[in-house]
Structures are given as C-alpha cells and as structure tokens.
Design a protein around this motif. Structure first.
Motif, PDB file in Angstrom:
ATOM      1  N   LEU A   1       2.107   6.574  -6.981  1.00 51.00           N
ATOM      2  CA  LEU A   1       1.001   7.307  -7.299  1.00 51.00           C
ATOM      3  C   LEU A   1       1.364   9.132  -7.288  1.00 51.00           C
ATOM      4  O   LEU A   1       0.914   9.711  -8.148  1.00 51.00           O
ATOM      5  CB  LEU A   1      -0.218   7.189  -6.772  1.00 51.00           C
ATOM      6  CG  LEU A   1      -1.540   7.873  -7.169  1.00 51.00           C
ATOM      7  CD1 LEU A   1      -1.867   7.458  -8.851  1.00 51.00           C
ATOM      8  CD2 LEU A   1      -2.616   7.468  -6.325  1.00 51.00           C
ATOM      9  N   ILE A   2       2.042   9.371  -6.058  1.00 51.60           N
ATOM     10  CA  ILE A   2       2.254  10.544  -5.654  1.00 51.60           C
ATOM     11  C   ILE A   2       3.390  10.969  -6.773  1.00 51.60           C
ATOM     12  O   ILE A   2       3.420  12.224  -7.356  1.00 51.60           O
ATOM     13  CB  ILE A   2       2.680  10.674  -4.245  1.00 51.60           C
ATOM     14  CG1 ILE A   2       1.451  10.568  -3.274  1.00 51.60           C
ATOM     15  CG2 ILE A   2       3.303  12.071  -4.010  1.00 51.60           C
ATOM     16  CD1 ILE A   2       1.647  10.550  -2.071  1.00 51.60           C
TER      17      ILE A   2
ATOM     18  N   GLY B   1       0.725  -1.177   0.063  1.00 53.95           N
ATOM     19  CA  GLY B   1       0.124  -0.060  -0.044  1.00 53.95           C
ATOM     20  C   GLY B   1       0.937   1.368  -0.068  1.00 53.95           C
ATOM     21  O   GLY B   1       0.479   2.226  -0.772  1.00 53.95           O
TER      22      GLY B   1
ATOM     23  N   LYS C   1       2.654   1.801  -3.389  1.00 54.60           N
ATOM     24  CA  LYS C   1       1.916   2.178  -4.565  1.00 54.60           C
ATOM     25  C   LYS C   1       1.367   3.517  -4.273  1.00 54.60           C
ATOM     26  O   LYS C   1       1.157   4.276  -5.186  1.00 54.60           O
ATOM     27  CB  LYS C   1       0.331   1.253  -4.542  1.00 54.60           C
ATOM     28  CG  LYS C   1       0.523  -0.002  -5.132  1.00 54.60           C
ATOM     29  CD  LYS C   1       0.839   0.143  -6.676  1.00 54.60           C
ATOM     30  CE  LYS C   1       0.331  -0.846  -7.445  1.00 54.60           C
ATOM     31  NZ  LYS C   1       0.928  -0.706  -8.875  1.00 54.60           N
ATOM     32  N   ILE C   2       1.237   4.175  -3.078  1.00 55.59           N
ATOM     33  CA  ILE C   2       0.946   5.471  -2.751  1.00 55.59           C
ATOM     34  C   ILE C   2       1.948   6.274  -3.235  1.00 55.59           C
ATOM     35  O   ILE C   2       1.795   7.388  -3.807  1.00 55.59           O
ATOM     36  CB  ILE C   2       0.421   5.616  -1.366  1.00 55.59           C
ATOM     37  CG1 ILE C   2      -1.011   4.809  -1.081  1.00 55.59           C
ATOM     38  CG2 ILE C   2       0.357   7.008  -0.923  1.00 55.59           C
ATOM     39  CD1 ILE C   2      -1.352   4.743   0.336  1.00 55.59           C
ATOM     40  N   THR C   3       2.907   5.988  -2.911  1.00 57.36           N
ATOM     41  CA  THR C   3       4.259   6.847  -3.191  1.00 57.36           C
ATOM     42  C   THR C   3       4.470   6.834  -4.854  1.00 57.36           C
ATOM     43  O   THR C   3       4.937   7.989  -5.226  1.00 57.36           O
ATOM     44  CB  THR C   3       5.626   6.304  -2.432  1.00 57.36           C
ATOM     45  OG1 THR C   3       5.684   4.950  -2.657  1.00 57.36           O
ATOM     46  CG2 THR C   3       5.359   6.572  -0.905  1.00 57.36           C
TER      47      THR C   3
END
Length: 142
Positions: A129-130, A122, A125-127
């Motif tokens: 996306l950022i 998680g 994936k968040i980093t």
C-alpha cells in the motif's frame, strides 16, 4: 525396550505440510504472479514452513528420545532391570516420558505459525500500500 514407534500425530501433519509446500513450489509462477493474492500465498507458504519446522522438530525429538532410551536396554527384553538402570538411563526415560510439549506441538504449531503468517501478510500488504501510494503521488507531481 520396544522398537521405535512413529508418532503419527506428528508425522501426518509434517507430510501434509511437505505436500502443500511441494504443490506451492510447483505452481509458484502462477500463484505468486497474481498481484491480488500474492501476499496471501506468501503468508500461507510461511505458515506451512514454520508449521513443518515446529512439528518436524517435535517428530525428530520424539524419535531421538525413543532411540536414546532403547540403547540402555542391554538384553533387549523391553524392560530395564539390574545394571541397566543408571542415572543416564533415568535421564533418557525422563526425556522420553516428559513429552507433553512434543505431543501438543501439532496444535501449538498452528497458533504460532498462524501468528507469524498473519504478521507477514499484514506487513506485506502495508508495504504494498505504501509503495502504491508513493508511485501515485509521484505521478501526480510530474
């Protein structure tokens, strides 16, 4: 005391984890080079590393507890009697027979390793996306 027995319910998951980590290591360039599944493979690697750490540690503790208990059997007859029974021997036997945590570590290791791997996936994936948003935002400005 008896010979040291190998806890197969702990050794088999340890061997499987080592084999899977070995395969991942051998194919790391192809696996981690893929952009779409990169964080899946990273989290899978983290899962098996933590699982190996938990189950391997329980295996080591089990074998050590057996060895520690065996050193108090002075006449090697498999029983403790007479001068073999000491407070240290009783503590060693308590450590050997109080093994619920060690015996269920292959199950609890799945849960803890899965939770850690889920968070790694998680956060990765968040980093990602950022970073992707930041690079597309900078392209729009220029």
């Amino acid at each position: 005391m008896n010979e040291i027995t190998l806890p197969y319910h702990l050794i088999i998951p340890s061997i499987i984890s080592i084999l899977i980590l070995g395969i991942i290591f051998l194919k790391r360039k192809r696996i981690f080079g893929n952009g779409k599944l990169k964080w899946f493979w990273i989290s899978l690697t983290v899962f098996f590393l933590f699982y190996l750490f938990i189950v391997g540690g329980a295996t080591y503790d089990d074998i050590y507890a057996q060895w520690n208990s065996n050193k108090f059997d002075l006449n090697q007859d498999g029983f403790f009697s007479g001068n073999e029974i000491t407070p240290e021997q009783q503590e060693a036997m308590r450590n050997l027979i109080s093994d619920t945590g060690r015996n269920f570590s292959f199950i609890t290791g799945l849960f803890f390793s899965g939770i850690i791997a889920f968070f790694v996936f998680g956060i990765g994936k968040i980093t990602e996306l950022i970073k992707k948003k930041k690079t597309t935002h900078n392209k729009v400005l220029w």
